[in-house]
Design an enzyme around this catalytic site. Sequence first.
Site, PDB file in Angstrom:
ATOM      1  N   SER A 193      -2.161  -7.885  -4.149  1.00  0.00           N
ATOM      2  CA  SER A 193      -2.911  -7.110  -5.040  1.00  0.00           C
ATOM      3  C   SER A 193      -1.908  -6.227  -5.818  1.00  0.00           C
ATOM      4  CB  SER A 193      -3.859  -6.387  -4.219  1.00  0.00           C
ATOM      5  OG  SER A 193      -4.969  -7.071  -3.698  1.00  0.00           O
ATOM      6  N   LYS A 250      -2.768  -6.617  -9.421  1.00  0.00           N
ATOM      7  CA  LYS A 250      -3.882  -5.689 -10.185  1.00  0.00           C
ATOM      8  C   LYS A 250      -3.094  -4.361 -10.777  1.00  0.00           C
ATOM      9  CE  LYS A 250      -7.415  -6.492  -6.672  1.00  0.00           C
ATOM     10  NZ  LYS A 250      -6.828  -7.390  -5.381  1.00  0.00           N
ATOM     11  N   SER A 299      -9.763  -1.995  -5.079  1.00  0.00           N
ATOM     12  CA  SER A 299      -8.904  -3.199  -4.874  1.00  0.00           C
ATOM     13  C   SER A 299      -9.619  -4.613  -5.237  1.00  0.00           C
ATOM     14  CB  SER A 299      -7.846  -3.370  -3.784  1.00  0.00           C
ATOM     15  OG  SER A 299      -6.985  -4.313  -4.091  1.00  0.00           O
TER      16      SER A 299
END
Length: 398
Positions: A72, A75, A138
Amino acid sequence: MPQQLAKTMTKKHRKIISLLGSIAFTLSSLSQAATIIPSPPQINAKGHILVDFTTGKVIAEGNADILLAPASLTKIMTSYIVGKELQSGNIKNDDPVKISKNAWATGNPIFKGSSLMFLEVGKEVPIHEINQGIIVASGNDACVAIAEHIAGSEGAFADMMNAYAEQLGMSSSYFENSHGLDSTEHKTTARDMATLAKALIRDVPEEYEIYKQKSYTFNGIKTVNRNGLLWDKSMNVDGLKTGHTAQAGYSLVSSATKGDMRLISVVMGTNSERSRLVESRKLLNYGFRFFETYTPYKAGEKFVSDRVWMGDVKEVDLGILEDTPITIPRGQRKNLKANFELNQQLIAPLAKGQVVGKVFLQLDGEDIGEYPLVTLQEINEGGMFDRLMDYVKLQFQN
């Protein structure tokens, strides 16, 4: 000084000026004792790096260039693009995003067991909600939704991600999706993640503001920011992002400030949620405890005066047109020295801001900063008699 000599000038020929002398830095702590700087801490991660945001100085690193799955942390790039699109006016915070089947929280099998915002197919959700879903919650579904809204498809959005990566100098990174779920070629490095974090903080500060948000509630579902350092009262952490998959392990990109200093820490591939916090804290504490960001000279500040020939005045002030932030060990300000070298004889006329040499900052005999040396005033030609006298003097000097 003959111009030929100036061009071949080495360090030992430079005009050395102690910063404790006539152009000394304004120091309030010259009496402080020098601090012994220990080696950086051992970090239990596949790759890590600690960087001074302002200067780009790498304070500590280990395996910072090996390719790793970002999970993640991806992101951050998705968020960076959102920030740039908002900044350019291509999208607006209140614009509705229609949720497709690809971004359906419970309808896309790739999302199974992953972090979600819990979007529902066919609904319209404003960008500012999606943005919080990406950064705070997230949400992998939120990433797909915004990717399709901005670029038409996730594949096209991945192309944007790679174009931005190239533009930012993230030479080792390749993105295949907007969320970071494991994919064959989807890789980055700790160094590239530090570069991206710096770009986010610098280029899209309004976007970065969201990263310190500790929780987010959407459709009655509250999600807590996984960056546990936001709750650490011993340091002022205001971002950035965690990441985890089975392939990637547990990762964290974090940033904190202390006084005028901002540090960016990246740890990738630790073995637990707790470990990524502990290792990040070790890096940040090391940087703040033993180093400082210091600006000896401000833009436009006089560095030295030097002889000018054939002008209407005998001297010209020389300085720099940019601030000179540097990262140095704490307790070492008093050991800083500055020197300069001219790349030409100062012969009128001279324009204001004309580059005439270089300024070097040194610590323990090593250059730690280099800046263009410029004239701070315009110098016009002197009268005929003065020019003739200076011409004769130059012939003898040369």
